[in-house]
Design a protein around this motif. Structure first.
Motif, PDB file in Angstrom:
ATOM      1  N   GLN A 114       9.073 -17.185  -2.537  1.00 55.08           N
ATOM      2  CA  GLN A 114       8.777 -16.090  -1.634  1.00 55.08           C
ATOM      3  C   GLN A 114       9.529 -16.319  -0.325  1.00 55.08           C
ATOM      4  OE1 GLN A 114       4.592 -16.305  -1.343  1.00 55.08           O
ATOM      5  NE2 GLN A 114       4.557 -18.283  -0.345  1.00 55.08           N
ATOM      6  N   THR A 115       9.834 -15.279   0.389  1.00 54.46           N
ATOM      7  CA  THR A 115      10.520 -15.396   1.667  1.00 54.46           C
ATOM      8  C   THR A 115       9.507 -15.434   2.790  1.00 54.46           C
ATOM      9  OG1 THR A 115      10.639 -13.032   1.988  1.00 54.46           O
ATOM     10  CG2 THR A 115      12.429 -14.048   0.727  1.00 54.46           C
ATOM     11  N   ASP A 116       9.971 -15.952   3.947  1.00 58.03           N
ATOM     12  CA  ASP A 116       9.086 -15.968   5.111  1.00 58.03           C
ATOM     13  C   ASP A 116       8.684 -14.558   5.494  1.00 58.03           C
ATOM     14  OD1 ASP A 116       9.228 -18.685   5.238  1.00 58.03           O
ATOM     15  OD2 ASP A 116      10.835 -18.737   6.738  1.00 58.03           O
ATOM     16  N   HIS A 117       9.628 -13.617   5.321  1.00 63.00           N
ATOM     17  CA  HIS A 117       9.319 -12.227   5.666  1.00 63.00           C
ATOM     18  C   HIS A 117       8.198 -11.677   4.788  1.00 63.00           C
ATOM     19  CE1 HIS A 117       9.846  -8.005   6.716  1.00 63.00           C
ATOM     20  NE2 HIS A 117       9.944  -7.740   5.425  1.00 63.00           N
ATOM     21  N   ALA A 118       8.289 -11.948   3.486  1.00 63.13           N
ATOM     22  CA  ALA A 118       7.262 -11.458   2.563  1.00 63.13           C
ATOM     23  C   ALA A 118       5.910 -12.079   2.861  1.00 63.13           C
ATOM     24  CB  ALA A 118       7.680 -11.744   1.115  1.00 63.13           C
ATOM     25  N   VAL A 119       5.917 -13.383   3.185  1.00 66.65           N
ATOM     26  CA  VAL A 119       4.668 -14.069   3.501  1.00 66.65           C
ATOM     27  C   VAL A 119       4.027 -13.456   4.734  1.00 66.65           C
ATOM     28  CG1 VAL A 119       3.639 -16.255   4.209  1.00 66.65           C
ATOM     29  CG2 VAL A 119       5.370 -16.222   2.411  1.00 66.65           C
ATOM     30  N   GLY A 127       0.539 -11.531   4.855  1.00 67.50           N
ATOM     31  CA  GLY A 127      -0.519 -12.080   5.693  1.00 67.50           C
ATOM     32  C   GLY A 127      -1.039 -11.085   6.711  1.00 67.50           C
ATOM     33  N   GLU A 128      -0.129 -10.330   7.333  1.00 71.59           N
ATOM     34  CA  GLU A 128      -0.552  -9.337   8.325  1.00 71.59           C
ATOM     35  C   GLU A 128      -1.384  -8.245   7.673  1.00 71.59           C
ATOM     36  OE1 GLU A 128       3.056  -8.001  10.050  1.00 71.59           O
ATOM     37  OE2 GLU A 128       3.458  -9.878  11.135  1.00 71.59           O
ATOM     38  N   LEU A 129      -0.951  -7.780   6.496  1.00 68.93           N
ATOM     39  CA  LEU A 129      -1.697  -6.725   5.803  1.00 68.93           C
ATOM     40  C   LEU A 129      -3.072  -7.234   5.373  1.00 68.93           C
ATOM     41  CD1 LEU A 129      -1.977  -3.966   4.505  1.00 68.93           C
ATOM     42  CD2 LEU A 129      -0.669  -4.806   2.521  1.00 68.93           C
ATOM     43  N   TRP A 130      -3.123  -8.449   4.856  1.00 64.56           N
ATOM     44  CA  TRP A 130      -4.413  -8.998   4.408  1.00 64.56           C
ATOM     45  C   TRP A 130      -5.367  -9.178   5.593  1.00 64.56           C
ATOM     46  CZ3 TRP A 130      -7.063  -9.094   0.234  1.00 64.56           C
ATOM     47  CH2 TRP A 130      -8.159  -9.946   0.098  1.00 64.56           C
ATOM     48  N   ILE A 162      -9.735 -16.225  -1.016  1.00 60.07           N
ATOM     49  CA  ILE A 162      -8.502 -15.524  -1.402  1.00 60.07           C
ATOM     50  C   ILE A 162      -7.462 -15.644  -0.289  1.00 60.07           C
ATOM     51  CG2 ILE A 162      -7.492 -13.274  -1.932  1.00 60.07           C
ATOM     52  CD1 ILE A 162     -10.099 -12.494  -3.236  1.00 60.07           C
ATOM     53  N   GLU A 163      -6.209 -15.915  -0.672  1.00 61.22           N
ATOM     54  CA  GLU A 163      -5.110 -16.030   0.296  1.00 61.22           C
ATOM     55  C   GLU A 163      -3.963 -15.115  -0.122  1.00 61.22           C
ATOM     56  OE1 GLU A 163      -5.123 -17.656   3.032  1.00 61.22           O
ATOM     57  OE2 GLU A 163      -6.955 -18.868   2.791  1.00 61.22           O
ATOM     58  N   PRO A 164      -3.289 -14.455   0.862  1.00 65.04           N
ATOM     59  CA  PRO A 164      -2.143 -13.594   0.531  1.00 65.04           C
ATOM     60  C   PRO A 164      -0.927 -14.432   0.170  1.00 65.04           C
ATOM     61  CG  PRO A 164      -2.436 -13.719   2.917  1.00 65.04           C
ATOM     62  CD  PRO A 164      -3.605 -14.458   2.309  1.00 65.04           C
ATOM     63  N   VAL A 165      -0.146 -13.953  -0.800  1.00 57.57           N
ATOM     64  CA  VAL A 165       1.044 -14.665  -1.238  1.00 57.57           C
ATOM     65  C   VAL A 165       2.295 -13.833  -1.022  1.00 57.57           C
ATOM     66  CG1 VAL A 165       2.230 -15.713  -3.215  1.00 57.57           C
ATOM     67  CG2 VAL A 165      -0.239 -16.020  -2.936  1.00 57.57           C
ATOM     68  N   ASP A 166       2.274 -12.574  -1.493  1.00 61.04           N
ATOM     69  CA  ASP A 166       3.493 -11.769  -1.466  1.00 61.04           C
ATOM     70  C   ASP A 166       3.114 -10.288  -1.561  1.00 61.04           C
ATOM     71  OD1 ASP A 166       6.443 -11.430  -3.616  1.00 61.04           O
ATOM     72  OD2 ASP A 166       6.136 -10.993  -1.481  1.00 61.04           O
ATOM     73  N   PHE A 167       3.898  -9.439  -0.942  1.00 61.85           N
ATOM     74  CA  PHE A 167       3.707  -7.998  -1.073  1.00 61.85           C
ATOM     75  C   PHE A 167       5.066  -7.327  -1.144  1.00 61.85           C
ATOM     76  CE2 PHE A 167       2.781  -3.772   1.084  1.00 61.85           C
ATOM     77  CZ  PHE A 167       2.336  -3.187  -0.087  1.00 61.85           C
ATOM     78  N   ALA A 168       5.385  -6.758  -2.309  1.00 62.71           N
ATOM     79  CA  ALA A 168       6.668  -6.087  -2.507  1.00 62.71           C
ATOM     80  C   ALA A 168       6.543  -5.080  -3.629  1.00 62.71           C
ATOM     81  CB  ALA A 168       7.762  -7.112  -2.835  1.00 62.71           C
ATOM     82  N   ASN A 169       7.223  -3.944  -3.460  1.00 61.14           N
ATOM     83  CA  ASN A 169       7.255  -2.902  -4.485  1.00 61.14           C
ATOM     84  C   ASN A 169       5.864  -2.445  -4.914  1.00 61.14           C
ATOM     85  OD1 ASN A 169      10.056  -3.080  -4.463  1.00 61.14           O
ATOM     86  ND2 ASN A 169      10.096  -4.571  -6.131  1.00 61.14           N
ATOM     87  N   GLY A 170       4.946  -2.384  -3.963  1.00 62.75           N
ATOM     88  CA  GLY A 170       3.603  -1.902  -4.251  1.00 62.75           C
ATOM     89  C   GLY A 170       2.706  -2.898  -4.949  1.00 62.75           C
ATOM     90  N   VAL A 171       3.162  -4.146  -5.117  1.00 57.41           N
ATOM     91  CA  VAL A 171       2.356  -5.177  -5.782  1.00 57.41           C
ATOM     92  C   VAL A 171       1.976  -6.231  -4.749  1.00 57.41           C
ATOM     93  CG1 VAL A 171       2.261  -6.926  -7.585  1.00 57.41           C
ATOM     94  CG2 VAL A 171       3.494  -4.777  -7.987  1.00 57.41           C
ATOM     95  N   PHE A 172       0.696  -6.465  -4.616  1.00 55.89           N
ATOM     96  CA  PHE A 172       0.192  -7.456  -3.667  1.00 55.89           C
ATOM     97  C   PHE A 172      -0.306  -8.653  -4.468  1.00 55.89           C
ATOM     98  CE2 PHE A 172      -1.121  -7.764   0.852  1.00 55.89           C
ATOM     99  CZ  PHE A 172      -1.687  -9.010   0.816  1.00 55.89           C
ATOM    100  N   ARG A 202      -1.106  -2.210  -6.210  1.00 51.17           N
ATOM    101  CA  ARG A 202      -1.650  -2.914  -7.372  1.00 51.17           C
ATOM    102  C   ARG A 202      -1.797  -4.386  -7.008  1.00 51.17           C
ATOM    103  NH1 ARG A 202       0.277  -5.623 -11.905  1.00 51.17           N
ATOM    104  NH2 ARG A 202       2.454  -5.209 -11.359  1.00 51.17           N
ATOM    105  N   GLY A 203      -2.975  -4.924  -7.226  1.00 55.98           N
ATOM    106  CA  GLY A 203      -3.222  -6.322  -6.910  1.00 55.98           C
ATOM    107  C   GLY A 203      -3.009  -7.226  -8.104  1.00 55.98           C
ATOM    108  N   ARG A 204      -2.441  -8.395  -7.869  1.00 58.57           N
ATOM    109  CA  ARG A 204      -2.275  -9.397  -8.927  1.00 58.57           C
ATOM    110  C   ARG A 204      -2.807 -10.726  -8.414  1.00 58.57           C
ATOM    111  NH1 ARG A 204       3.166  -9.745  -9.826  1.00 58.57           N
ATOM    112  NH2 ARG A 204       3.449 -11.893  -9.110  1.00 58.57           N
TER     113      ARG A 204
END
Length: 479
Positions: free
Chosen positions: A11-16, A20-23, A46-56, A90-92
């Motif tokens: 994952q990239t720092d940007h994605a993290v 994180g901000e959204l969570w 629960i901890e956030p990992v990645d958010f891209a293309n509508g998948v969290f 969509r959450g994974r």
């Protein structure tokens, strides 16, 4: 927009940062939608990992939590995220890797203590130390339900007095205390009031409030995951056990067997037991005689429907607590036409208040007569069933009953499902667990979330208010 390439770590720092901000923006809202027990046991890790293309992508501590979140809470998480970003999400869930020196978290039912220290909201639950160095289960109590907000009257005076006595001297007065009466008359309020009082005044006492459905689910999970010892500790090491809706133990021999032993352990240790039901022990069919005799050994007290003066007092108390200015003639109008159910009584006040707020009008008798015309015209209304509500809701929204009760989480369908849950809660005597079973055996916290959400939206969105009002009128009229 092309997706940012991932690094070797996945994952990239940007994605993290974005995840994180959204969570962080959504976590507060999620915590408000569930009980404190649910948050601490299942969602706090629960901890956030990645958010891209509508998948969290979210990480969870272990497989047991992943399974529980996926089956019960993921739709709520996805809905909250979608509301924040303005598009479907969509959450994974992924199980996080454990450090070699960090053992995987024990089963959450082991006294409710995750590997990390529990961060409790003081208004809802407290740590009730017992000197063993282990934290206790979060107390699933509603801080609004206290003795000060319970309107005592002739219809409930004995139950109210007994509940206060039990709270002041746990394990010494009326053990067990068995409160019964129709749905919507205040039994659950008294259970929470006992728990809140004990938690506030006896901070070393462990309080556990559960519905019978929760007790059953915990028991089944303990058998499935081979954690029966943790289950026994959770229920037998508490000082005050509050169980709602014990009538749902009917026809469940294994559950009755387990509760029989739990009861004996607690009673033998002079721990307090308080039970509620919609009928007295003698009227609960297929209840084992040994359990029935134990229920009958304590104090059995009934809550009756409130009289006119009590209904007026309840309405005044609710309007004052919500800082609403409601004229006396409007309160008298509601109290005169809604007679048997406090839940429906408060629901009528909610409809009037929502209408006034949406139209920026002062509440008046003429307005109340228009808004509640379906109640006035009904006189002695027919008995309303969940099936009637499902049929009316399905026809109104253009879905099938199977779709409303099914697993799909498309936005219009979720709205229809939540409206139907709200209507069943307000127009029938079904409890939250019973409603959850009607809607595809969901968790009762899903129903609580739906009812709270529609209640709030009725005061903010005219479309929702009109849809709910029209469905109430259709169901009452039988059209």
């Amino acid at each position: 927009m092309p997706r940012t390439p991932r690094t070797e770590e996945g994952q990239t720092d940007h994605a993290v940062n974005q995840a994180g901000e959204l969570w962080n923006r959504c976590a507060g809202s999620l915590r408000e939608q569930v009980s404190e027990t649910t948050w601490q046991l299942w969602l706090s890790g629960i901890e956030p990992v990645d958010f891209a293309n509508g998948v969290f992508v979210l990480s969870v501590p272990n497989g047991l939590i992943r399974e529980r979140v996926e089956t019960r809470y993921l739709p709520m998480i996805e809905d909250t995220l979608a509301n924040e970003v303005g598009s479907p999400v969509r959450g994974r869930l992924e199980v996080q890797e454990q450090e070699p020196s960090q053992p995987e978290q024990d089963d959450p039912f082991d006294d409710g203590a995750p590997a990390e220290p529990i961060r409790r909201a003081p208004a809802v639950s407290q740590s009730n130390g017992n000197g063993n160095g282990r934290d206790t289960p979060a107390v699933q109590l509603d801080p609004k339900f206290v003795f000060e907000t319970f309107v005592a009257a002739s219809s409930n005076r004995l139950a109210h007095a007994a509940a206060q006595a039990v709270a002041e001297t746990p394990g010494r007065s009326y053990n067990p205390l068995f409160i019964y009466g129709d749905s919507g008359l205040g039994k659950t309020h008294l259970l929470h009031a006992i728990g809140n009082y004990v938690s506030e005044n006896f901070n070393r006492r462990k309080v556990l409030y559960v519905t019978t459905e929760t007790f059953m689910n915990d028991f089944v999970d303990s058998l499935r995951t081979s954690t029966t010892l943790a289950f026994k500790r959770r229920y037998r090491e508490c000082d005050v056990l509050l169980i709602d809706d014990v009538q749902f133990m009917e026809n469940k021999e294994g559950l009755q067997e387990e509760f029989f032993h739990t009861y004996n352990d607690l009673k033998g240790a002079s721990k307090q037991i308080v039970l509620t039901s919609d009928r007295p022990p003698k009227s609960i069919e297929t209840l084992e005689d040994r359990l029935r005799s134990r229920f009958l050994s304590g104090l059995i007290t009934e809550i009756d429907p409130p009289d006119l003066e009590t209904r007026l007092a309840i309405l005044r108390s609710k309007s004052e607590s919500e800082r609403q200015e409601v004229p006396d003639d409007v309160l008298e109008f509601i109290a005169t036409h809604v007679k048997n159910n406090i839940r429906e009584l408060e629901g009528a006040l909610t409809r009037i208040s929502a209408f006034a707020k949406l139209n920026q009008e002062a509440i008046s008798l003429a307005q109340a007569e228009r808004v509640l015309s379906d109640i006035v015209l009904a006189g002695e209304p027919r008995r309303i069933t969940p099936q009637m509500i499902l049929e009316a809701t399905a026809a109104s929204y253009g879905f099938t009953i199977e779709a409303i009760c099914g697993p799909s989480r498309t936005r219009p369908l979720v709205t229809a499902r939540q409206v139907a849950m709200y209507l069943v809660r307000n127009l029938t005597d079904y409890s939250y667990p019973a409603i959850a079973r009607v809607f595809g055996n969901r968790d009762h916290t899903t129903v609580i979330h739906a009812v709270d959400k529609i209640t709030g939206q009725m005061q903010q969105r005219r479309q929702i208010y009109e849809q709910v009002t029209e469905l109430i009128q259709q169901v009452r009229a039988g059209t």
